[in-house]
Write a protein that holds these residues in place. Structure first.
Motif, short mmCIF file in Angstrom:
data_model
loop_
_atom_site.label_atom_id
_atom_site.label_comp_id
_atom_site.label_asym_id
_atom_site.label_seq_id
_atom_site.Cartn_x
_atom_site.Cartn_y
_atom_site.Cartn_z
N LYS A 252 0.83 -1.20 0.00
CA LYS A 252 0.00 0.00 0.00
C LYS A 252 0.87 1.25 0.00
O LYS A 252 0.61 2.22 -0.74
CB LYS A 252 -0.91 -0.03 1.24
CG LYS A 252 -1.85 1.15 1.36
CD LYS A 252 -2.73 0.97 2.60
CE LYS A 252 -3.68 2.15 2.76
NZ LYS A 252 -4.55 1.98 3.96
N ALA A 253 1.93 1.25 0.82
CA ALA A 253 2.84 2.39 0.86
C ALA A 253 3.56 2.59 -0.47
O ALA A 253 3.77 3.72 -0.92
CB ALA A 253 3.84 2.21 1.99
N TRP A 265 5.85 8.45 2.40
CA TRP A 265 4.92 7.39 2.80
C TRP A 265 5.70 6.13 3.17
O TRP A 265 6.53 5.65 2.42
CB TRP A 265 3.95 7.07 1.65
CG TRP A 265 3.01 8.19 1.32
CD1 TRP A 265 3.07 9.02 0.24
CD2 TRP A 265 1.88 8.59 2.08
NE1 TRP A 265 2.04 9.92 0.28
CE2 TRP A 265 1.29 9.68 1.41
CE3 TRP A 265 1.30 8.14 3.27
CZ2 TRP A 265 0.15 10.33 1.87
CZ3 TRP A 265 0.17 8.79 3.73
CH2 TRP A 265 -0.39 9.88 3.04
N HIS A 266 5.40 5.57 4.32
CA HIS A 266 6.10 4.37 4.78
C HIS A 266 5.26 3.68 5.85
O HIS A 266 4.32 4.26 6.42
CB HIS A 266 7.47 4.73 5.36
CG HIS A 266 7.37 5.40 6.70
ND1 HIS A 266 6.89 6.68 6.84
CD2 HIS A 266 7.69 4.96 7.94
CE1 HIS A 266 6.90 7.01 8.13
NE2 HIS A 266 7.38 5.98 8.81
N THR A 267 5.57 2.43 6.11
CA THR A 267 4.96 1.71 7.23
C THR A 267 5.89 1.78 8.43
O THR A 267 7.03 2.23 8.33
CB THR A 267 4.71 0.24 6.87
OG1 THR A 267 5.97 -0.45 6.79
CG2 THR A 267 3.99 0.11 5.53
N LYS A 268 5.41 1.31 9.57
CA LYS A 268 6.23 1.35 10.79
C LYS A 268 7.44 0.44 10.67
O LYS A 268 8.41 0.59 11.43
CB LYS A 268 5.40 0.96 12.01
CG LYS A 268 4.85 -0.46 11.96
CD LYS A 268 4.10 -0.83 13.23
CE LYS A 268 5.03 -0.90 14.42
NZ LYS A 268 4.35 -1.39 15.64
N TRP A 269 7.41 -0.51 9.74
CA TRP A 269 8.52 -1.45 9.58
C TRP A 269 9.58 -0.94 8.60
O TRP A 269 10.66 -1.49 8.53
CB TRP A 269 8.02 -2.81 9.11
CG TRP A 269 7.09 -3.44 10.10
CD1 TRP A 269 7.41 -4.18 11.21
CD2 TRP A 269 5.66 -3.38 10.08
NE1 TRP A 269 6.29 -4.58 11.88
CE2 TRP A 269 5.18 -4.10 11.20
CE3 TRP A 269 4.72 -2.79 9.23
CZ2 TRP A 269 3.83 -4.25 11.50
CZ3 TRP A 269 3.37 -2.94 9.53
CH2 TRP A 269 2.94 -3.66 10.64
N GLU A 270 9.24 0.07 7.81
CA GLU A 270 10.15 0.60 6.80
C GLU A 270 10.95 1.76 7.40
O GLU A 270 10.54 2.92 7.34
CB GLU A 270 9.36 1.06 5.57
CG GLU A 270 8.69 -0.09 4.84
CD GLU A 270 7.80 0.40 3.70
OE1 GLU A 270 7.89 -0.19 2.62
OE2 GLU A 270 7.05 1.36 3.90
N THR A 271 12.10 1.45 7.97
CA THR A 271 12.98 2.44 8.57
C THR A 271 14.30 2.45 7.81
O THR A 271 14.63 1.50 7.11
CB THR A 271 13.23 2.12 10.05
OG1 THR A 271 13.91 0.85 10.14
CG2 THR A 271 11.92 2.03 10.81
N PRO A 272 15.10 3.52 7.95
CA PRO A 272 16.38 3.56 7.23
C PRO A 272 17.30 2.40 7.55
O PRO A 272 18.07 1.96 6.70
CB PRO A 272 16.98 4.89 7.71
CG PRO A 272 15.81 5.74 8.07
CD PRO A 272 14.80 4.79 8.64
#
Length: 508
Positions: A252-253, A265-272
């Motif tokens: 979705k993101a 736009w990102h989910t909580k799991w998509e971090t640097p």
């Protein structure tokens, strides 16, 4: 409203539903997304009733997914035991003289179950449940078919092991799929069907293998299963859809980023820090971490390992009992496995009907009307009692060489206890490690599969030395010492252990 605005509205964070949905909310209701936003937009579900959330799917869709996943877990375990009645014929055809190598032709498939989930389970948490499940099943289909073309011992053992790697996927992923779809109060019945399938598979396998071997070539023992598995593969392609929340929200993101050109736009799991290599490394290590650091997983894995070891010990020694002591043909001897299946059915139905009811009653009596995984444990007590009772009944009636119905009654009692204990333990594990259910399943499957591989190797020597009576009494004693304290220990210390765990539901 433009396409970008529509996607933007759909991505607004909704009320929190659980650990996977605890994203912070941002006020995007009254303002359009600027071309270069200052705020970081986190993608989550569109409220508690978002139809994209698998927990909000219709019951019909949930049960369709449950049945298809259970079909995967039914087909693969048939391969573990379907060759048992045909081992002597396979040994003659492939010129296998060693009894150990002949047993290895059967057990190498189960050995692969110990290692496959450590790769397949974590990969499902990176790429999603359904894609990994279907690709692994295709891998199983190819090498199970190849077993029917084996020309020597090395080929048979290698093909069986590789088929087992692919066949382990339903056990590594199936529990996670059910955890994705069902809330805790509804999960008992789905787990009942899911756990029944892998227990009925090894029971029906020898029945099929006995008659196939008598009436046609032993090679069709493998090819018949491949035909059935191909049908299941088609059903999975038609009806399974992704259920893993991080994967759904990541897609979705990605759509939002592509449509808006905005990389915020990102989910909580998509971090640097969450690069592909770091994510894969962590996912591959997590089952080992759970097995090494979580006492709950260790208790569950140890008890289930012993139970499955005994099951495969019984499955592989029954042909010898019925053909040599009771002088039955290979086909008729295979029918005695039905008694174990009857026990499984009784255990499944009784546990399925009572498990959710027992869970709901203490939940209503709790102060905050909150369920606990420990509410799954009461039925483990009768299960831990019936397992040794059935083993003793079966062993001494076979030792005394009484009417064939008596050993079968003992096997059925053992099957009831086995099913009750297995279902309670696996439901408890899913409730405790919801988000990491696949990794928790991989950790438990590791010890369980090692026991299923090793127990049949020493079973003939044990029965030759102790006989069926004292041999099964020894198995019953160990089952009592391992199984009976488990529900009381987990009931007393489970909440405290979960509170200290960073992986368990409600933990730190």
């Amino acid at each position: 409203m433009s396409e970008n605005q529509t996607l933007e509205a759909n991505a607004r964070p909704g009320p929190s539903q659980g650990p996977a949905d605890s994203a912070p909310h941002h006020d995007l209701e009254r303002q359009a997304l600027p071309e270069k936003p200052k705020l970081i937009a986190q993608v989550t579900w569109d409220g508690p009733d978002d139809p994209a959330n698998p927990k909000n799917w219709t019951y019909r869709r949930k049960w369709t997914v449950t049945i298809v996943v259970s079909a995967y877990t039914f087909i693969s375990p048939i391969s573990t035991s379907i060759v048992a009645p045909a081992l002597s014929v396979i040994g003659g055809a492939l010129q296998i003289q060693s009894a150990f190598l002949l047993s290895l032709c059967l057990s190498s498939f189960i050995l692969a179950y110990a290692f496959g989930p450590f790769l397949i389970g974590p990969l499902s948490e990176v790429y999603g449940r359904v894609l990994v499940l279907q690709l692994a099943n295709l891998f199983y289909l190819i090498f199970n078919t190849a077993c029917g073309f084996a020309r020597n011992t090395n080929q048979m053992v290698a093909f069986r092991f590789l088929a087992g790697l692919g066949g382990s996927a339903p056990f590594a992923i199936g529990g996670g799929i059910l955890a994705d779809c069902w809330v805790a109060e509804e999960r008992g019945r789905s787990i009942a069907i899911y756990t029944l399938a892998p227990l009925l598979g090894p029971v029906l396998g020898p029945v099929m293998g006995g008659f196939i071997t008598e009436r046609t070539s032993w090679r069709w023992v493998f090819w018949v299963i491949s035909v059935a598995d191909a049908a299941v593969q088609v059903l999975g392609f038609l009806f399974l859809r992704e259920t893993y929340a991080p994967t759904i929200l990541a897609k979705k993101a990605q759509k939002l980023r592509e449509a808006s050109g905005d990389q915020a736009w990102h989910t909580k799991w998509e971090t640097p820090r969450r690069t592909f290599s770091n994510t894969l490394k962590l996912a591959l290590l997590r089952p080992f971490i759970l097995l090494g650091t979580q006492p709950i997983i260790q208790i569950i894995a140890m008890y289930l390992a012993y139970l499955y070891g005994v099951v495969y010990l019984v499955l592989t020694t029954l042909p010898t009992l019925w053909t040599e002591r009771y002088h039955e043909t290979i086909g008729i001897a295979g029918l005695n496995y039905i008694s174990l299946g009857v026990g499984y059915l009784v255990g499944t139905q009784s546990t399925a009907r009572l498990n959710d009811t027992i869970y709901k009653n203490p939940k209503k009596r709790s102060r905050k009307d909150v369920g606990r995984p420990e509410f799954r444990l009461p039925l483990l007590v009768p299960g831990a009692i019936l397992v040794p009772l059935g083993l003793i009944w079966y062993g001494w009636s076979a030792q005394a060489h009484v009417h064939w119905i008596m050993p079968n009654i003992g096997i059925a009692i053992f099957g009831v206890g086995m099913k009750m204990a297995t279902q309670c333990m696996q439901t408890y594990a899913v409730d405790t490690y919801t988000l990491y259910a696949a990794s928790a399943g991989a950790a438990g499957t590791f010890l369980r599969s090692l026991a299923g591989f090793s127990f049949p190797l020493f079973a003939p020597y044990m029965y030759a030395r102790l006989g069926y009576g004292w041999g099964n009494s020894l198995l019953a004693l160990i089952a009592t010492l391992v199984g009976l304290p488990a529900p009381f220990l987990l009931w007393k210390y489970g909440p405290w252990l979960r509170a200290k765990s960073q992986y368990a539901a409600g933990g730190e």
